[in-house]
Design an enzyme around this catalytic site. Structure first.
Site, PDB file in Angstrom:
ATOM      1  CG  ASN A  83       4.171  -1.669   5.488  1.00 19.26           C
ATOM      2  OD1 ASN A  83       5.212  -1.984   6.031  1.00 19.26           O
ATOM      3  ND2 ASN A  83       3.207  -2.545   5.302  1.00 19.26           N
ATOM      4  CG  ASP A 127      -5.106   6.553   1.813  1.00 21.90           C
ATOM      5  OD1 ASP A 127      -5.142   6.137   2.984  1.00 21.90           O
ATOM      6  OD2 ASP A 127      -4.285   7.390   1.401  1.00 21.90           O
ATOM      7  CB  CYS A 132      -0.993  -0.028   1.156  1.00 24.93           C
ATOM      8  SG  CYS A 132      -0.245   0.034   2.807  1.00 24.93           S
ATOM      9  CB  CYS A 169      -3.880   1.777   6.953  1.00 21.23           C
ATOM     10  SG  CYS A 169      -3.584   3.304   7.868  1.00 21.23           S
ATOM     11  NE  ARG A 170      -4.475   1.772   1.625  1.00 23.12           N
ATOM     12  CZ  ARG A 170      -4.288   2.602   0.616  1.00 23.12           C
ATOM     13  NH1 ARG A 170      -5.135   2.571  -0.405  1.00 23.12           N
ATOM     14  NH2 ARG A 170      -3.284   3.462   0.613  1.00 23.12           N
ATOM     15  CB  SER A 171       0.086  -3.499   2.911  1.00 22.02           C
ATOM     16  OG  SER A 171       0.944  -2.585   3.541  1.00 22.02           O
TER      17      SER A 171
HETATM   18  P1  4NP Z   1      -1.847   2.861   3.987  1.00 21.33           P
HETATM   19  O1  4NP Z   1      -2.462   4.272   4.464  1.00 21.33           O
HETATM   20  O2  4NP Z   1      -1.244   3.108   2.629  1.00 21.33           O
HETATM   21  O3  4NP Z   1      -3.027   1.986   3.940  1.00 21.33           O
HETATM   22  O4  4NP Z   1      -0.825   2.471   5.024  1.00 21.33           O
HETATM   23  C1  4NP Z   1      -1.723   5.449   4.406  1.00 21.33           C
HETATM   24  C2  4NP Z   1      -0.908   5.799   5.458  1.00 21.33           C
HETATM   25  C3  4NP Z   1      -0.194   6.975   5.409  1.00 21.33           C
HETATM   26  C4  4NP Z   1      -0.287   7.793   4.305  1.00 21.33           C
HETATM   27  C5  4NP Z   1      -1.095   7.442   3.239  1.00 21.33           C
HETATM   28  C6  4NP Z   1      -1.821   6.270   3.288  1.00 21.33           C
HETATM   29  N1  4NP Z   1       0.441   9.015   4.267  1.00 21.33           N
HETATM   30  O5  4NP Z   1       0.257   9.781   3.308  1.00 21.33           O
HETATM   31  O6  4NP Z   1       1.237   9.282   5.189  1.00 21.33           O
END
Ligand code: 4NP
Length: 165
Positions: free
Chosen positions: A10, A127, A7, A12-14
């Site tokens: 790294n 996201d 993702c 939340c989703r992954s």
């Molecule tokens: P993830 O979520 O890709 O599911 O881990 C996010 C976490 C942080 C950010 C974007 C998405 N960020 O922009 O910091």
């Protein structure tokens, strides 16, 4: 085999998908698939998973507390058989990083393994970072359904190929 979920951060989703996939493979009696995760960005390197992701995981009986964020790099292509992208932006990012066509073919959308998501034409795990607790619940449900599809797909492949081959 080695699978990596990718993702953005790294956190939340992954990590959710990694933790769910591990459990589902274990339950399916498939013990030779290693699952990891990574982010395309470096903003959260070394950080624990987002507290909202940890909470929803805990509500479903998963402990994500040992997760620490890592960043995907091009050397991971060789080390993996399958790269499961959380959304189509990650598919594009990974395909740009792929050193060759064989590597690029390892990239698949995570939700492409969920027949309902494919039928509905909603194959991104959006996201949840700027979202609410409700968004994290939806994210968990989407990731869980996709992970079930990934494990079912591996189980089906194994059933179709005799162990001696
Ligand atoms: P993830 O979520 O890709 O599911 O881990 C996010 C976490 C942080 C950010 C974007 C998405 N960020 O922009 O910091």
């Amino acid at each position: 085999m080695r699978f990596t979920v990718v993702c953005t951060g790294n956190i939340c989703r992954s990590p959710m998908a990694e933790i769910i996939l591990r459990r589902l493979f274990e339950r399916a009696g498939i013990d030779d698939v290693e699952v990891t995760s990574g982010g395309t960005g470096d903003w959260h390197l070394g950080d624990a998973a987002d507290t909202r992701a940890l909470r929803i995981l805990r509500q479903h009986g998963y402990d994500g507390s040992s997760h620490r964020a890592r960043q995907f790099d091009a050397t991971w292509f060789r080390a993996n058989d399958l790269l499961l992208a959380a959304d189509s932006g990650h598919v594009r990012a990974l395909q740009r990083l792929a050193p060759d066509a064989e590597s690029a073919r390892k990239v698949r959308l995570l939700r492409s393994f969920d027949p309902e998501a494919v039928a509905a034409g909603t194959t991104d795990v959006d996201d949840p970072w700027y979202g609410t607790a409700e968004d994290f619940e939806r994210c968990f449900d989407e990731v869980q359904a996709a992970c079930r599809g990934v494990v079912a797909s591996v189980a089906k492949q194994r059933a179709a190929v005799p162990a001696s081959e």
